[in-house]
Each structure stands twice: as C-alpha cells, then as structure tokens.
Design an enzyme around this catalytic site. Structure first.
Site, PDB file in Angstrom:
ATOM      1  N   GLU A 331       0.544  -1.302  -0.048  1.00 52.35           N
ATOM      2  CA  GLU A 331       0.265   0.067  -0.300  1.00 52.35           C
ATOM      3  C   GLU A 331       0.849   1.447  -0.002  1.00 52.35           C
ATOM      4  O   GLU A 331       1.068   1.857   1.341  1.00 52.35           O
ATOM      5  CB  GLU A 331      -0.741  -0.108   1.424  1.00 52.35           C
ATOM      6  N   ARG A 371       3.455  19.934   7.734  1.00 52.51           N
ATOM      7  CA  ARG A 371       4.036  19.007   7.159  1.00 52.51           C
ATOM      8  C   ARG A 371       5.357  19.133   8.434  1.00 52.51           C
ATOM      9  O   ARG A 371       6.287  18.355   9.502  1.00 52.51           O
ATOM     10  CB  ARG A 371       4.936  17.608   6.634  1.00 52.51           C
ATOM     11  N   CYS A 402      -0.914  33.375  11.567  1.00 52.52           N
ATOM     12  CA  CYS A 402      -0.548  33.879  12.638  1.00 52.52           C
ATOM     13  C   CYS A 402      -0.498  32.840  13.510  1.00 52.52           C
ATOM     14  O   CYS A 402      -0.767  32.194  15.070  1.00 52.52           O
ATOM     15  CB  CYS A 402      -1.758  34.548  13.252  1.00 52.52           C
ATOM     16  N   GLU A 403       0.924  32.278  13.771  1.00 53.98           N
ATOM     17  CA  GLU A 403       1.924  31.271  14.457  1.00 53.98           C
ATOM     18  C   GLU A 403       3.051  31.699  14.262  1.00 53.98           C
ATOM     19  O   GLU A 403       3.506  30.741  13.279  1.00 53.98           O
ATOM     20  CB  GLU A 403       1.110  30.190  13.907  1.00 53.98           C
ATOM     21  N   TYR A 431       0.145  13.399   1.497  1.00 53.77           N
ATOM     22  CA  TYR A 431       0.418  14.538   3.201  1.00 53.77           C
ATOM     23  C   TYR A 431       0.054  16.396   3.218  1.00 53.77           C
ATOM     24  O   TYR A 431       0.268  16.507   3.997  1.00 53.77           O
ATOM     25  CB  TYR A 431       1.098  13.935   4.077  1.00 53.77           C
TER      26      TYR A 431
HETATM   27  N1  LLP Z   1      -0.893   1.211   4.800  1.00 53.18           N
HETATM   28  C1  LLP Z   1      -1.096   1.999   6.032  1.00 53.18           C
HETATM   29  C2  LLP Z   1      -1.428   0.933   7.163  1.00 53.18           C
HETATM   30  C3  LLP Z   1      -0.808   3.364   7.143  1.00 53.18           C
HETATM   31  O1  LLP Z   1      -1.175   3.503   7.739  1.00 53.18           O
HETATM   32  C4  LLP Z   1      -0.457   3.933   5.707  1.00 53.18           C
HETATM   33  C5  LLP Z   1       0.151   5.191   6.292  1.00 53.18           C
HETATM   34  C6  LLP Z   1       0.639   3.629   4.248  1.00 53.18           C
HETATM   35  C7  LLP Z   1      -0.082   2.331   4.178  1.00 53.18           C
HETATM   36  C8  LLP Z   1       0.676   4.561   3.381  1.00 53.18           C
HETATM   37  O2  LLP Z   1       2.277   4.919   3.806  1.00 53.18           O
HETATM   38  P1  LLP Z   1       3.327   5.608   2.918  1.00 53.18           P
HETATM   39  O3  LLP Z   1       3.239   4.544   1.333  1.00 53.18           O
HETATM   40  O4  LLP Z   1       2.721   7.144   2.433  1.00 53.18           O
HETATM   41  O5  LLP Z   1       4.347   6.314   3.534  1.00 53.18           O
HETATM   42  N2  LLP Z   1       1.208  11.971   7.442  1.00 53.18           N
HETATM   43  C9  LLP Z   1       2.317  11.223   7.775  1.00 53.18           C
HETATM   44  C10 LLP Z   1       2.388  10.725   7.055  1.00 53.18           C
HETATM   45  C11 LLP Z   1       1.320   9.157   7.739  1.00 53.18           C
HETATM   46  C12 LLP Z   1       1.328   8.196   7.381  1.00 53.18           C
HETATM   47  C13 LLP Z   1       0.824   7.915   7.668  1.00 53.18           C
HETATM   48  N3  LLP Z   1       0.043   5.798   7.088  1.00 53.18           N
HETATM   49  C14 LLP Z   1       3.577  12.380   7.267  1.00 53.18           C
HETATM   50  O6  LLP Z   1       3.079  13.190   6.415  1.00 53.18           O
HETATM   51  O7  LLP Z   1       4.597  11.974   7.020  1.00 53.18           O
END
Ligand code: LLP
Length: 479
Positions: A331, A371, A402-403, A431
């Site tokens: 995923e 981020r 404002c931060e 994200y």
């Molecule tokens: N599968 C599951 C169950 C997950 O929780 C996530 C990400 C992914 C797949 C996808 O992961 P990726 O390939 O995108 O690394 N907001 C944070 C990232 C949070 C990720 C949450 N879960 C950021 O901006 O770095």
C-alpha cells in the site's frame, strides 16, 4: 557562480546520474519518481521559467491563482507502472498494489491510479466514497482504520470493500453485523459474508519520525501478537471470511531491511492460522512506507529495489515454511504521489532581522502544508520565474498564519526575490492537501493536473463563501 538551476542540476545529476532539469520525457521510464526531487517532466523553458508537464508554472499561477498544487500526471503514472512491473518481474505469485489514498484522496488521483490497475487503501467512509466515485471497483478497495464506526463498517460492507480489521471492538462489531445481515437476508439468497483481513503489529522497528512509526509493539494500530491465537479462534468460529493478514511498519522509510523482515514474521502467523485454526489465508499485505526525496541529502531506494526486496523476503519465508506463495499486496502512498506534485506560492513581503535572518513570506503555509510544523519536515524550493538567477541570499520562508512556527523552509539559498515572484516548493503531493486545514480561515488552494502541455483543474479553490458553508447562526444571535 552558483545559480538555482545549476544547484538543482548538480544535486539531481550527482544522485541519479541521468536526470537533470533539462530532461525531456524520453527517459522517464527508467527513473524512480520517489528518488527525484522534481516531477519527472520538469524543465526550465526558454522564458527561464520552471515548466512541468509542458506547462509554464508562472502561467499556471496566472491562470488558476495562488497557492496552487501542480500534479504531474506522467510522474504519477510512471510510479504506478513501476510498482506493477516490479512485482511482475520479482514475485512469482499474484500481487496487487493498492494506493494508500490517505496520502492524497481526490477523484483525479484515484481515477489515475485505478486506471493503472491499482486498488485503493482507504481509512474512512469519505475515502471509500472518493474511490468508488473515481470508478475504482470495490473488490479492489481495502478499508483500514483503528476506530471504524458501525456506520462506516456497514457502508463498506454494502459497497463490497474488504475490511482490514484492527482490533477486538471492530472484530466483534463486524461479526454482529454479519449475523444481523444473515438474519435479515435469510429470505433472500443475497447474503454477503464480510471479507476481512487482520491487521497485526509485527514488532518491527524502523528509523523514521516517531509519529509515523506503526509496526513496533507499542502502537495504537493492529492486534497485539500476544492475542493472535484468541483472534484466530474467534475468527474461525465466526461467520467472517478472513482472507489474510496485514502489517504496516511506518512511513518515509529509507532502509530496506525492515520491509524484508516482514515476510519472516508474517509467515509464522499464516502457518499457525492454517495448521491450528483451519484458516486458509490467501493474501498477505505488507503495507506501505517507502520514502521519497524531499531534500538533496535524502536517498531512498527505488520502487523496483523496494519491491524486489519485499518479494524476496516473502518468497524465502514462505518457501522455507513449505507454504504456497500468498497473493502479495502492498500500500504505497507517499512514494506514489509525493514527488509528483509541487506547490506554487506568490511571495509577499520580507523582513530582515539584522545579523539573524531574513524572512520571506508566501500566501500559504501550515494550512496547505502542515508537515514542517508537525514533523519538522524539510523541503526544497526555487523561484520559478527566474530560474537561472544567481543564488545570493539565505532566507527563511514563512507562511502567512498567526503562528511563529509557521515556517515552511528554514535557511534556504535563493536568488534576490521581489513581491510577486513565484516560489515553488517540491515534493508536496503526499500528506499536504490531504492534511490541509482552514486555519485562520484560509480557503484551501486549487490543484491542477499537467501533462503534454495541457492543464486541468482537479480540485477547485475554496472561496470565502465556502468557508461559511457549514456555519450556522442561531436566530437569537442574529442582529
Ligand atoms: N498503509 C497503512 C496502513 C498506513 O497507515 C499508511 C500510512 C500507508 C499504508 C501509506 O504509507 P506511505 O507509503 O505513504 O508511507 N502524515 C504523515 C504520514 C502518515 C502515514 C500514515 N499511514 C506524513 O506526512 O509524513
């Protein structure tokens, strides 16, 4: 003399050898998008402007306004194709890549990944709806989340999605739903058995920001391995159709070893489920997590190397255990969409604190890219309307919120800038929009997709009126 252009060239040439800002689309296929700082189609055009997908970024801002997310279709499609082709090449069993739509859930992104043969990982009813409306088959939609409501579960079941069960509460709710449904449908032949997978915490640690680690034991996600036998026993006695198990160890990971190790951990549970509980699993989902390049020093593995490694890990583990290879799912979110998009801002004023720093402000900030303030993430940017200008100052890019912490980039080298210049921040596809807010009542920016010289709106810019759409003013408060 160092220019923005030459510095970007240097860093892309020195790290990938083949890429440069002057790339044409001919060599796209061989580049792993997640290893590039810039979308694959990025060039500097004859007006000395940044150009992506054949579209002049400065003209895009004139046409669609600012801030603006600009998504390069070729980069996104290339990433999808590389994941699929790598599995075909390196894994003997069946495979299915799911796009983790939490990275950016919108109709256009889901439609593109769906058209490339990917399924979708969703974490809410909203993401399910988006994937379905984008035309993705529910048989390729996998529903995650650690607190799915009964309403969301019912919606997912009725839509035909597979549910990745995270905990006991959910497992029991689903079993109840299945029983209620079988009662309700006992007069018809249309009973649907919920198709589920079980999310387990594999106890694998990886080096990434602690907020985005999920595979270690002290995580809010997934069943604890100590409970595994009780979970299998419950599932075996239930009316749920459990097709396999899932693990996700974290995000923005550059090491290959943790993902290689997943196969070895998961195979024991596959075996236990089959031998002791008669549960014949067919699918193994190893999550996402491959990192991307945000700044020059980031050096993630390529999509192909990641797929090759996880495939080898799973293959060795299953063959050594005498089990047939499962259908292997993964995923990716960030590594598919992160490097495909940039955010263009318009520069406003500046402030110099003598002997300390110069702040340059832009017309967005933590509301369109939370981020940096959340994870101290680093980004790279250029002034898109005079790409070959000399890098002459070290500045800090501040957002307009404002931060005090609303700083997009600290200490970046830029040429002289003036109000009205266009600043482009790279690698904002993952994200960013999906975590955007209306803090300080800023409307969310628009997003466009670009390719072969054409641009199309994929998300409209919010208006001031949109911001009031959900507000209610009770009669007694009206003047
Ligand atoms: N599968 C599951 C169950 C997950 O929780 C996530 C990400 C992914 C797949 C996808 O992961 P990726 O390939 O995108 O690394 N907001 C944070 C990232 C949070 C990720 C949450 N879960 C950021 O901006 O770095």
């Amino acid at each position: 003399m160092t220019t923005v252009l030459s510095s970007l060239r240097q860093e892309t040439i020195s790290t990938t050898q083949t890429n440069s800002l002057q790339n044409t689309t001919s060599s796209l296929d061989s580049l792993s998008p997640n290893q590039q700082l810039l979308p694959l189609t990025t060039i500097v055009n004859s007006s000395d402007h940044l150009e992506i997908g054949g579209c002049d970024v400065v003209e895009l801002v004139q046409q669609y306004g600012s801030p603006l997310y600009i998504l390069d279709e070729a980069s996104l499609r290339t990433g999808c194709q590389q994941y699929r082709e790598a599995f075909t090449k390196h894994y003997q069993g069946q495979s299915q890549v799911l796009y983790a739509s939490k990275a950016w859930s919108c109709l256009a992104v889901c439609a593109i990944v769906g058209s490339e043969g990917l399924g979708i990982d969703v974490v809410s009813a909203g993401e399910i709806l988006t994937a379905l409306r984008a035309g993705v088959s529910s048989s390729l939609i996998y529903f995650h989340g650690n607190n799915k409501s009964v309403e969301e579960l019912s919606y997912a079941l009725e839509s035909g999605c597979t549910i990745v069960v995270d905990n006991w509460h959910e497992l029991k709710s689903l079993d109840n739903l299945a029983k209620e449904q079988s009662l309700a449908d006992s007069f018809t032949a249309s009973r649907i058995t919920p198709r589920i997978m079980l999310r387990l915490t594999p106890g694998i640690e990886c080096h990434t920001h602690e907020y985005i680690q999920t595979g270690h034991i002290d995580s809010k996600f997934g069943f604890d391995p100590n409970e595994i036998e009780a979970v299998f026993a419950f599932v075996a006695a239930s009316s749920l159709n459990c097709i396999g198990i899932h693990a996700h160890i974290g995000s923005q990971i550059f090491e290959l070893q943790p993902h290689k190790d997943i196969g070895g951990v998961m195979v024991q549970w596959f075996k236990l489920a089959g031998e002791k509980y008669g549960l014949q699993f067919s699918e193994l989902n190893i999550g996402g997590g491959l990192g991307i390049r945000y700044v020059e020093s980031d050096d993630p593995p390529s999509i192909e190397d990641w797929v090759k490694t996880v495939s080898a890990g799973v293959t060795d583990a299953f063959i050594n255990s005498g089990l047939t290879l499962p259908k292997l799912l993964c995923e990716p979110g960030r590594s598919l969409v992160g490097s495909t998009c940039v955010t263009a801002y318009t520069i406003g004023g500046s402030k110099t604190v003598p002997d300390i720093r110069t702040y340059i402000t832009v017309d967005g900030g933590m509301s369109d890219n939370p981020r940096p303030i959340t994870y101290q993430s680093k980004y790279r940017a250029v002034v898109a309307n005079h790409m070959s200008a000399t890098l002459s100052q070290t500045v800090t890019i501040a957002g307009k919120h404002c931060e005090s912490g609303d700083i997009l980039i600290k200490d970046i080298q830029l040429p002289e800038t003036n109000a009205g210049d266009i600043l482009v921040v790279f690698a904002t596809g993952a994200y960013n929009y999906s975590m955007a807010s209306n803090y300080n009542r800023l409307p969310k920016p628009a997003a466009v997709i670009v390719g072969t010289g054409e641009s199309s709106l994929i998300i409209k810019r919010e208006t001031r009126e949109d911001l009031l759409r959900q507000d209610c003013l009770p009669e007694r408060l009206r003047k």
